[in-house]
Design a protein around this motif. Structure first.
Motif: not given
Length: 201
Positions: A175-177, A179-181, A184-185, A187-188
């Motif tokens: 997870l690009d935590s 850049a993403k909220n 969104e994480c 959801e990934d």
């Protein structure tokens, strides 16, 4: 760790598969790892809420919370960190046997310790999720003020400052935590679980 020679494993009358069938979903461990401040706990709880609202039996084991009870006797030496993760791995395995999805949120800095937890479980029962956030960004966030204390020398052996963090080589989910909220994480991770047919939402 020593084990008593006077114990015998007792098979249960209800199998893991029966529990899974009753719950209507696969059981497994979703193991969040990453630096302090990388968003592990926030994302884990966001994920748990999403799963729960869709009928999944789910529980979050959070690093700070567990140290208030089960692991309250452990410090932060390398040996104590390893024992912390060993115990959590065993508890997580029990949740999996009970047919639940258990989400853990621990820095768990050492590859070997995470690997040992993986070996406790089946091939389809351990999902390593790396909350990938740079030290610089985690330190800028510093939600608990721990980096500031570590920089002042008030906390010794703090991961990322004077104790190492070993990034996963091949996590199931990265997870690009930074850049993403958290939503969104989460959801990934949900997308991965659905692709593997572990859950159906």
């Amino acid at each position: 760790m020593t084990q008593s020679s006077n114990v015998t494993w007792h098979e249960q009358s209800i199998t893991k598969q029966e529990r899974r069938e009753r719950n209507g979903h696969h059981s497994l461990v979703i193991w969040f790892t990453g630096l302090s401040g990388s968003g592990k706990s926030t994302i884990a709880n966001e994920l748990a809420r999403r799963l729960y609202e869709n009928g999944v039996q789910v529980y979050v084991l959070d690093g700070d919370n567990v140290r208030h009870g089960l692991n309250g006797d452990l410090g932060f030496s390398d040996d104590d960190r390893r024992e912390n993760i060993r115990r959590i791995g065993e508890v997580a395995k029990l949740f999996t046997d009970a047919g639940s999805v258990v989400i853990t949120a621990f820095i768990s800095p050492f590859k070997e310790d995470r690997s040992q937890v993986r070996t406790l479980l089946g091939a389809d029962e351990f999902v390593e999720v790396f909350a990938d956030c740079s030290l610089e960004q985690c330190e800028a966030r510093d939600p608990k003020g721990l980096y500031k204390k570590a920089r002042k020398g008030e906390i010794k052996g703090f991961t990322g400052i004077d104790s190492p963090y070993e990034e996963p080589d091949q996590p199931e989910v990265r997870l690009d935590s930074s850049a993403k909220n958290p939503a969104e994480c989460a959801e990934d991770v949900l997308r991965y679980l659905q692709e593997k047919n572990y859950i159906r939402l």
